[in-house]
Design an enzyme around this catalytic site. Sequence first.
Site, PDB file in Angstrom:
ATOM      1  CG  HIS A 273      11.552  13.734  -8.180  1.00 26.57           C
ATOM      2  ND1 HIS A 273      10.531  12.985  -8.729  1.00 26.57           N
ATOM      3  CD2 HIS A 273      11.896  13.117  -7.022  1.00 26.57           C
ATOM      4  CE1 HIS A 273      10.253  11.966  -7.920  1.00 26.57           C
ATOM      5  NE2 HIS A 273      11.073  12.012  -6.886  1.00 26.57           N
TER       6      HIS A 273
ATOM      7  CD  GLU B 124      23.085  20.640 -27.550  1.00 28.89           C
ATOM      8  OE1 GLU B 124      22.171  20.822 -28.349  1.00 28.89           O
ATOM      9  OE2 GLU B 124      23.890  21.533 -27.235  1.00 28.89           O
TER      10      GLU B 124
END
Length: 485
Positions: free
Chosen positions: A178, A312
């Site tokens: 998480h 990216e």
Amino acid sequence: MKNKLPVKTTKAVTKKPAALSGTKPLWAGRLAEKPQAEAFAFQSSINVDKHLVFDDINGSRAHVAMLGKQRIIPKDSAAKISRELEIIADEIKSGKLTIDTQAEDIHSFLEAVLTKRLGDTGKMVHAGRSRNDQVAVDSRLYLKRKIPKLRKELAALINTLLDIAQLHITSLMPGYTHLQRAQPVTLGFHITAWCAALERDYSRFNDALQRLDECPLGSGALAGSTLPLDRKAVSMALKFNRPTLNSMDAIADRDFVLELSSACAITMVHLSRFCEDVILWASEEFKFVELSESLSTGSSIMPQKKNPDFAELIRGKSGRAVGNLVTLFTMLKGLPYSYNKDLQEDKESLFDSIKTLSICLRMFSGMMKSANFNLKRMKAACIGGFLEATDTAEYLVRKGLPFRSAHEAAALIVRDCIKAGQKHITNRPLGELMKRSVLFEEDIYEALTPAACVKARELPGGPAPKEVQRQIKALRMKLQTSNVK
Ligand code: ARG
């Protein structure tokens, strides 16, 4: 109200679109009218399938040799065609002959060149075949060339990453779930996790290669041929495992394109997730990694910026690979058997996925090779998030407490720490710990250091250095023994 829009004259509306000039289409005999230029360009695929030129030539040479052997065409004509095809290949390689992008497709172009040079002999090449089995064999030959290359690049990346993992089997860092600090692991373990995923990709490409390794030539348009073709001989000459089983399936099937695009998309999604890790690690907030300046970019306005653009872009390009796969599924799902022109749309997506994956594998490898890990920062991040809480509970389990009670005791200790402003469970004196469970003893302090937490997880699959060492070895073995053709 007066309509101000320009009104087209009847003359303009009925004006005939420009007709095609130059080479006649292969099917010109059937249609009296010349195709309209724009419409012809719309349905032409040469700008994409020109990349299949050498596969098409190889397929034609195998086909024509068989035609000669079977006496379907004279032996010397077969030899002439084969020789001319070889010359054409050389001329294309050297730039002496350029592919005419006005042609309908690569198959038409090559037949037109042959016919122009050899006259009636050239016209013999297409006996017993159709562009439907031709394009199917070309695509398979193309993949038989490309997959081993992709697998080599994948293996190189995995080996690079395993080298990095090897260097860092004891470099502590937090493991996350998480995106919250969960348990201490090592950088070596984290990177080996990536490698395990990439090794599956590596074998997935091989699986796909094995399945597509069948030769469709001899399937004709959909129902084979009345000519005595020797399908086995052609298949062997082109180094396929065997001829395809059913001619209709052979020309309707694009499973192999789906499989390949899927393998590319899965690998790209893996790279994308790794890049997400790297992007986070490169942020000021994490500061776990310093990317090489040669694989970063700056900002046009913010002078201080050093951006992880390469990571990216790889993450961004994974969208293309997934998009290509969706394009293919959508294109295929409604097609009646057997060939439909829709199938022509498969190559652009397939080629793009392969090209995208190939460059991304190399870029990612370069980026990781030149990355500098901030080991101090990673180790320091193992303190502060109570990553040792599970180990505390398991300590109590080892001393006989049921897990649920141990979990509760550890949770209460975490709360005690937070209240007292303590960052690690070992900051609490033994007396305080014993208030939550009398089973705590002095040895808890040794057991809860991040290094001890990692070392104690030596189960198969765990992050203990000894075990990660075994995983690295196992992955290297898999790469060596996996069947690269
Ligand atoms: N350019 C076509 C393709 O890629 C080749 C096959 C054409 N076949 C046909 N029947 N029009 O699919």
